[in-house]
Each structure stands twice: as C-alpha cells, then as structure tokens.
Motif scaffolding. Sequence first.
Motif, PDB file in Angstrom:
ATOM      1  N   UNK A   1      34.684  37.473  39.375  1.00  0.00           N
ATOM      2  CA  UNK A   1      34.760  38.929  39.319  1.00  0.00           C
ATOM      3  C   UNK A   1      35.491  39.506  40.530  1.00  0.00           C
ATOM      4  N   UNK A   2      35.346  38.855  41.651  1.00  0.00           N
ATOM      5  CA  UNK A   2      35.923  39.371  42.877  1.00  0.00           C
ATOM      6  C   UNK A   2      37.444  39.306  42.911  1.00  0.00           C
ATOM      7  N   UNK A   3      38.037  38.524  42.021  1.00  0.00           N
ATOM      8  CA  UNK A   3      39.490  38.370  42.041  1.00  0.00           C
ATOM      9  C   UNK A   3      40.156  38.906  40.791  1.00  0.00           C
ATOM     10  N   UNK A   4      39.388  39.345  39.836  1.00  0.00           N
ATOM     11  CA  UNK A   4      39.965  39.869  38.607  1.00  0.00           C
ATOM     12  C   UNK A   4      40.869  41.060  38.904  1.00  0.00           C
ATOM     13  N   UNK A   5      42.018  41.043  38.281  1.00  0.00           N
ATOM     14  CA  UNK A   5      42.985  42.095  38.503  1.00  0.00           C
ATOM     15  C   UNK A   5      43.897  41.852  39.677  1.00  0.00           C
TER      16      UNK A   5
END
Length: 120
Positions: free
Chosen positions: A61-65
């Motif tokens: 989640x911390x790297x999504x996008x």
Amino acid sequence: QVQLLESGGGLVQAGGSLRVSCEASESRFSIDAMGWYRRAPGQQRELVALISSGDSTDYADSVKGRFTISRDKSKNTVYLQMSSLKPEDTAVYYCFVKLAPPFGHKMDHWGKGILVTVSS
C-alpha cells in the motif's frame, strides 16, 4: 538453482526516481513470480511489489501509485520503476523469484540485495 543479478540501486533525492532491475539466470523450471522485497533499518522485510507469470501485480500500500513493476520474460528480468521516492523508501531491496517445478515444491530465491537511499 537460479542466480539473480540485481542492479540499479543508489542514492536519489526525495521526489526523484530510480529503476532497479533483476535478471534471473536460465532455469530448468518456470518462474511463477518475480518481485522485490525490502528491509528498512529497524523494520522487518516487507513485500514491495510482485508480478506473477500471468502478469498480475501486487503492491504494498505504501508504494501504490508511485512504483511500477514490470517483467521482460524473454530476458527473465523484472524491473521496478520507483518514482516520487520518499526517505522512508530507503532500504535494502531484495529481488525475489519463485520457481515452480512440475510436481514439486515451489522454491524461493533471493538476490543479495541492493541499497536504495533516498535523501531528504
């Protein structure tokens, strides 16, 4: 066993981009998945991104996008394009490969790790 050659680590300023690559040597068995894990100082190893043989992807989640994983099957190489890097992305990044031998247990292989440092 498969040999993993990682490259592309280094120092980058916050907000910058970096691409890391991992090339797997020829294997007798198919590759079920390839990806990247990382271990930040004082933290446990965590999944960053994974791409399956069917090209489905999974991201922390911390790297999504911000991060994009891709794969060149002809080269047995996985890439992780990291953009909008943050200091908290600083970690040792480990290439991960899961082999899928027929009628056998899937086998995990790990690269030696490359350091990615994001300065503020």
